[in-house]
Structure formats: C-alpha cells, structure tokens
Scaffold this active site. Sequence first.
Site, PDB file in Angstrom:
ATOM      1  N   THR A 164       0.839  -1.197   0.000  1.00  0.00           N
ATOM      2  CA  THR A 164       0.000   0.000   0.000  1.00  0.00           C
ATOM      3  C   THR A 164       0.872   1.244   0.000  1.00  0.00           C
ATOM      4  OG1 THR A 164      -1.852  -1.080   1.123  1.00  0.00           O
ATOM      5  CG2 THR A 164      -1.690   1.302   1.356  1.00  0.00           C
ATOM      6  N   SER A 341     -34.599  37.794  -0.158  1.00  0.00           N
ATOM      7  CA  SER A 341     -35.044  37.912   1.222  1.00  0.00           C
ATOM      8  C   SER A 341     -36.442  37.347   1.378  1.00  0.00           C
ATOM      9  CB  SER A 341     -35.040  39.382   1.662  1.00  0.00           C
ATOM     10  OG  SER A 341     -35.610  39.527   2.942  1.00  0.00           O
TER      11      SER A 341
END
Length: 494
Positions: A164, A341
């Site tokens: 690995t 808003s």
Amino acid sequence: MSAPYADNLRYHLKYVIMETNCKKGFRVESDLIGPIEVPECALYGVQTLRGIENFKISKFHLNEYPEFIKGLAITKQAAARANFELGLLTKEQADAVEQACQEIIDGKFHDQFPVDMIQGGAGTTTNMNANEVIANRALEIMGHKRGEYQYCSPNDIVNCAQSTNDAYPTAIHIGMYFAHLRFLKHYREIINAFLRKAEEFANIIKIGRTQLEDAVPMTLGQTFHGFASILTDEIKHLDEAANDFLTVNMGATAIGTGICAEPGYAEKCVAALAEITGWDIKLSDDLVGATSDTSCLVGYASALKRVAVKMNKICNDLRLLASGPRCGLGEFNLPARQPGSSIMPGKVNPVIPEVMNQICYKVIGNELCVTMSREAAQMELNAMEPVMAQCDFESVDLMTNGFDTLRTLCVDGITANPEHCRAQVHNSISLVTALNPVIGYKNSTKIAKEALETGRSVYDLVLEHGILTKEDLDTVLAPENMIKPVKLDIKPLK
C-alpha cells in the site's frame, strides 16, 4: 446470516445490493480476522468489507473520485506488466488483470469502490478494494467464479511486488495529475470570461479605490483585466506543483527498501506507468525518503490556496462594486439569480460570488488540514495520507464547480452602468490627482480642500479659479489621459 453481517449489509445497501439488484446470495471469504459473508454480486471482497465496517466516517467515498480510481487501475496495470516481464505472472493472469484494469480506467465498476476516503491504515483499505475488484473481474475474464483466488489472488497477483505504501501514493499522484489537467481547463475558462468583460468595458471610465477611499480614474475594463491577470499568474504555480506528482515511489514497497520486489521491477513499473499515461513519470531518487514524504500534496494544496485567496478578493470586489441598487457603488450589475429575502420584497443578493467566497474558505481550510497531516509523518511512513488525498481531490472539485458556476451564472451576464461610473469620476475629489503634474501640488491641495468643504466639483473649481482653460482642463481629464502614463505640454494660467 448472523447479526453483524446483517448490520454490515444494511449499512451498504445503497452501494451494492440496491444498485445492482443483487439476488445471488453470498460467498464466504476469509482473512486474518476470520470469515465474512460477501454479497455474491460484489466485485470487492473481505478486506474491503473490513474497511467498510471500520470507517463509517464521512460522506466522501472512493466511488465519488473517478480520477483516483483511474489512478489505482493504472498503477495496478503497470505493476502487472512489470511482473509479467519478470516472469511472476502467467500470461493469462497478466492479460486478465490488464483487461480488468482497462475496464476500470474506461469508467466501469466504479460503484464497486464504496470505501470511505478518510480511513486508518495509510490507505490499505483503498488499496485492497482495488486489488479485490481487479482480481474478481480478472477471475471472470479467465472463466472462474468470484472469490476463487487460487487462480488470481488480490494479494499475490494483483498486489504482486507492491505495498500500500507505494501503490497508494502512486495512484494518488496519477489521480491528482488527471484532476489538475481537468481543473486547468475550467480555470482558463473563468480567466477568459474576465478577459471578455475587460474588452467589453474597455472604454468605460470609473473611479479607482484604495483602502475603500476614492483614488484615481481608470476603466472598468482595467478592473476586469486585473482580475484575469492575477489568476493567469497562478497557472505556472499550479503546473509546478502538479509536476511533482509525476515523481513516484513505485517499487519502494513497504518502507522504501524494495523488499518483496525483484531487481528491475521499480524501473519496469515506472516505465509502464509512463507508457500507459503518456506522461514523463519518473522514479524517486530516494525511495526511503519518498515513502514518508507527502510534500507534493502540500504543494498542490498551497497552489490551490493561492488561487482561492485571489478568487476570494475578486468575489469581494464583485459584490462591493455591484452593491446597490440605489445606495451602493453600483458600477455594474450582477445577474439576478433568485429573490434575496423572505421579508424584504424586491431584494436580490449576490448569491453566486457569495458561494464562491465560501468555496474559497473551504479550500483554504483544506490546505491547513493537508499541512498538519504532512507534519504528522512518523519514521518511514505518513499514515495520514488518506485525509490529505481527500482534501486535495475535494478542493479541485469545489474550485472547478465554483468556477463554472461563477462564469456561467455571474460573470458572463454582468452589465455595466457607464453613466453612473462617469458621474462618480466627475464628482470625485481624487480627480485632482490627475491635475497635480500640471497645476502643481499647492494648487491641487487648495482645490481639493475647497471641494471637500463645499461639495463642489474639482472641475468647476479649477475653471472658477482660472487655473486652466476649459480646453486644457478637458485635455488633462480626458479618459485616455488618466488611465496610463502620458506627457502633456500644458501650463497653468496661475
């Protein structure tokens, strides 16, 4: 089926069973820990399932990073070629492994990589996920059943002469270089978008600002060209950082000594990597040092951070210069994307630059994570490489998506307010700076002070005090004479 196996499968239904509509039952595989039931429809095996059970950490899974999977397959394909040349694999095994790898490179079976990107073990789970998927697909190609590893073992054949600790970082390097090439395409597109706006706004005069105060005149085109140029400067830094990925430690095996690999394997494997990718991939000069050194991931994270810092500034400027619509700077208009808003009717927010700002903050944070993880290397390995890889791949994806969003939903649709820009220039006290070389500092200070106290324009006061004729004043304040160095043969009247 015992309870632990059932729990494991419930956790992974979305990756395997539901997606493949698996009705084939299970096969039993064993490892150091013991036997475990693996869905028969899964190409991965026992060690992948161990990682699945152990690392239920994040929503970042390997199958969401196709370039990393491609890097894994290319690494294993190159290893198979080298090992065949050395007589360690039969032709049937080598051909089957190469074909399985090529299918993964071409985009197949990516759903069979369900492991969490953030994991312990320095990437062993990811490496074994690749080994098992490739081995089981190779077995099918050879005419055997999945799990019949006596014919093609994940460890002995697919992982032959590897650890690995060399295969995993090599795959990251290759995957990150693919990611870099993809990223550059999108990066150049946002630069070109700013350049198009620079050309479009080339003749629109405006006031420049320093420290949020009026400075001197310039053009709106120069503003956008400045955005493009500071981003263009980073391409060389990105390329330099990415070039480090082309040096790999393949053949180092566990700690850099090359144990379990035959003489010549490292050179043959790296030559195969170069042949497969078409890139100038080289073997590290010191495999022991390279195996614990993850500095290339730090370097690329830092290059991305530089881009993020600059893009953050650009998006702040876009928001400020487009602020309004009545009470802000209002030099240009950003495309309206959505109501701004839930309580203020008619409000529209600069949502696209705002999301790009947040992406930049995330990339800057990822760079810190990568830096701290690099610092955590111990002895002959850095076990923190998984989170480093996740951060770098994520940052590339975030920036790429952000650039595309900013370009298509914001920059391409920006429109200028030329009359408003010109009025701001005309009314700005800082106009006197352009007059300073002609009328002198004393006269300039006098005019600036009176303009500030009375609210009158510099233009009107210069004429009123008889310092310049209207023709000379118009020449000095012509846009083309205020946005670059010029030599004017004009003298003040007094």
